[in-house]
Design an enzyme around this catalytic site. Structure first.
Site, short mmCIF file in Angstrom:
data_model
loop_
_atom_site.label_atom_id
_atom_site.label_comp_id
_atom_site.label_asym_id
_atom_site.label_seq_id
_atom_site.Cartn_x
_atom_site.Cartn_y
_atom_site.Cartn_z
CB SER A 1 0.79 7.29 -3.83
OG SER A 1 1.07 5.96 -4.14
CG HIS B 1 5.84 8.01 -6.05
ND1 HIS B 1 5.11 8.81 -6.90
CD2 HIS B 1 5.04 6.96 -5.75
CE1 HIS B 1 3.92 8.26 -7.10
NE2 HIS B 1 3.86 7.14 -6.41
CD GLU C 1 6.20 11.98 -8.88
OE1 GLU C 1 5.80 13.08 -9.27
OE2 GLU C 1 5.50 11.24 -8.16
CG ASN D 1 -0.16 9.33 -7.74
OD1 ASN D 1 -0.55 8.79 -8.77
ND2 ASN D 1 0.63 8.71 -6.88
N1 NAD Z 1 -0.51 0.72 -6.43
C1 NAD Z 1 0.14 1.64 -7.10
O1 NAD Z 1 -0.12 1.86 -8.28
C2 NAD Z 1 1.22 2.44 -6.41
C3 NAD Z 1 2.12 3.20 -7.18
C4 NAD Z 1 3.15 3.90 -6.54
C5 NAD Z 1 3.26 3.86 -5.17
N2 NAD Z 1 2.34 3.14 -4.44
C6 NAD Z 1 2.51 3.12 -2.98
O2 NAD Z 1 3.18 1.93 -2.62
C7 NAD Z 1 2.76 1.54 -1.30
C8 NAD Z 1 2.26 0.10 -1.37
O3 NAD Z 1 1.19 0.01 -2.29
P1 NAD Z 1 0.79 -1.37 -2.99
O4 NAD Z 1 -0.03 -1.00 -4.18
O5 NAD Z 1 1.98 -2.25 -3.13
O6 NAD Z 1 -0.19 -1.98 -1.87
P2 NAD Z 1 -0.55 -3.53 -1.59
O7 NAD Z 1 -1.85 -3.50 -0.87
O8 NAD Z 1 -0.40 -4.34 -2.83
O9 NAD Z 1 0.64 -3.99 -0.58
C9 NAD Z 1 0.81 -3.44 0.70
C10 NAD Z 1 1.60 -4.44 1.52
O10 NAD Z 1 1.98 -3.83 2.75
C11 NAD Z 1 1.95 -4.85 3.74
N3 NAD Z 1 1.92 -4.24 5.07
C12 NAD Z 1 0.90 -3.64 5.72
N4 NAD Z 1 1.28 -3.26 6.96
C13 NAD Z 1 2.60 -3.61 7.09
C14 NAD Z 1 3.55 -3.50 8.15
N5 NAD Z 1 3.23 -2.94 9.29
N6 NAD Z 1 4.80 -3.97 7.94
C15 NAD Z 1 5.13 -4.58 6.76
N7 NAD Z 1 4.26 -4.73 5.73
C16 NAD Z 1 3.00 -4.25 5.89
C17 NAD Z 1 0.67 -5.62 3.41
O11 NAD Z 1 0.70 -6.90 4.04
C18 NAD Z 1 0.76 -5.70 1.88
O12 NAD Z 1 1.43 -6.87 1.46
C19 NAD Z 1 1.71 2.55 -0.87
O13 NAD Z 1 2.32 3.55 -0.10
C20 NAD Z 1 1.21 3.10 -2.19
O14 NAD Z 1 0.66 4.39 -2.09
C21 NAD Z 1 1.36 2.42 -5.03
#
Ligand code: NAD
Length: 291
Positions: free
Chosen positions: A119, A140, A152, A190
């Site tokens: 993000s 993104h 994005e 963001n």
């Molecule tokens: N939440 C949002 O609204 C949003 C929107 C766009 C982008 N993002 C981005 O997406 C990414 C994930 O966010 P999320 O909201 O899904 O988080 P989340 O906490 O729901 O999921 C993260 C996952 O990553 C896994 N993980 C951690 N370390 C790992 C590893 N070494 N190998 C494999 N898996 C691993 C965890 O077990 C977990 O299941 C982040 O970079 C976040 O910034 C989030």
């Protein structure tokens, strides 16, 4: 399009959404997470969300079954050797992502594109930690992935034109609309959204309004579909804090200082919806404001 198989690393709320839309568009998907429970929960979420689409009449049963059958779960990284595009969507921490790239690069085929759903973190810096900065992109997605139209696209300094074109073709193929953002902290969405959420948390912290008052004010007074605190819970408060830290450090401007109340909620493990508690408590029948 050259991309037939997509690897998704991280099966959390974003990773399972990315797997969902890829599989529904006819691509084969390999879904990986270090946490086996997260893979199981991710698959259950995809199944439930596809069922909702069937109930609404946007897809039929055959499309749902075909999509589910295209998703292969894998606890190990080796399976990712088959993918043409690997999208990292793990926790928003640079060290976590760098470790994943170090582990995954020797497994990926030479032609594979490596992308991140970060993000906020610098695409150029993440790319430099891999063996393929030319074939590295920021892709993104927005949350929830099946419903949100925008993606994005962010090039690193070394990203080559073929990689950009293939990623743009991928975004078109899955039925999303791409916008291009330059590689600055938190890109476009963001950079604008998170300071607003952080300001809403300061407004709560300073006692200007309660959780309910702030969310109602922005829904009815600014016509936002969700209040900023409700939205923060939806994004995940750990992710919100990480993005604010990237903005604060990356732009070296005190206006991006994360609100101490956000830090406190994250330290408490009150991460929002995914932890059943954040600015609202989700453990009962209806969400209850915590302040
Ligand atoms: N939440 C949002 O609204 C949003 C929107 C766009 C982008 N993002 C981005 O997406 C990414 C994930 O966010 P999320 O909201 O899904 O988080 P989340 O906490 O729901 O999921 C993260 C996952 O990553 C896994 N993980 C951690 N370390 C790992 C590893 N070494 N190998 C494999 N898996 C691993 C965890 O077990 C977990 O299941 C982040 O970079 C976040 O910034 C989030």
């Amino acid at each position: 399009m050259k991309i037939g198989t997509v690897g998704v690393i991280g099966a959390g709320q974003m990773g399972n959404g990315i797997a969902h839309v890829c599989a529904l568009s006819g691509l084969d998907v390999i879904l990986h997470d270090v946490d086996e429970g997260a893979i199981e929960r991710g698959l259950a979420t995809i199944n439930g969300n596809l069922a909702r689409q069937v109930a609404k009449g946007t897809i039929d049963d055959a499309a749902r079954d075909a999509a589910m059958s295209r998703i292969r779960a894998s606890g190990g990284l080796e399976a990712l050797s088959a993918c043409d595009l690997a999208i990292e969507s793990a926790t928003e921490e640079e060290q976590v992502k760098r470790k994943i790239f170090a582990d995954i690069c020797p497994v990926l085929s030479e032609h594979a594109i490596l992308a991140t759903n970060t993000s906020s973190i610098s695409i150029t810096r993440l790319a430099a930690s891999t063996d393929r900065p030319e074939r590295f992109m920021g892709i993104h997605f927005m949350n929830p992935v099946p419903r949100m139209e925008l993606v994005e696209l962010v090039r690193g300094i070394a990203t080559d034109e073929d990689t950009f074109k293939e990623c743009k073709g991928f975004v078109d193929h899955i039925g999303k609309k791409a916008t291009v953002a330059e590689d600055f902290p938190a890109f476009i969405v963001n950079r604008i959204l998170l300071p607003m959420i952080n300001e809403a948390i300061y407004t709560l912290y300073e006692g200007v309004g309660s959780v309910e008052a702030i969310d109602t004010a922005m829904k009815l007074g600014a016509n936002h579909p969700m209040g900023p605190l409700e939205l923060a819970d939806f994004i995940g408060l750990d992710t919100c804090l990480s993005i604010m830290q990237v903005l604060y450090e990356g732009l070296a401007d005190s206006k991006y200082r994360p609100c101490p109340l956000l830090v406190k909620y994250v330290e408490a493990g009150w991460l929002g919806r995914k932890a059943n508690r954040g600015f609202y408590d989700y453990r009962g029948e209806a969400p209850v404001p915590t302040r």
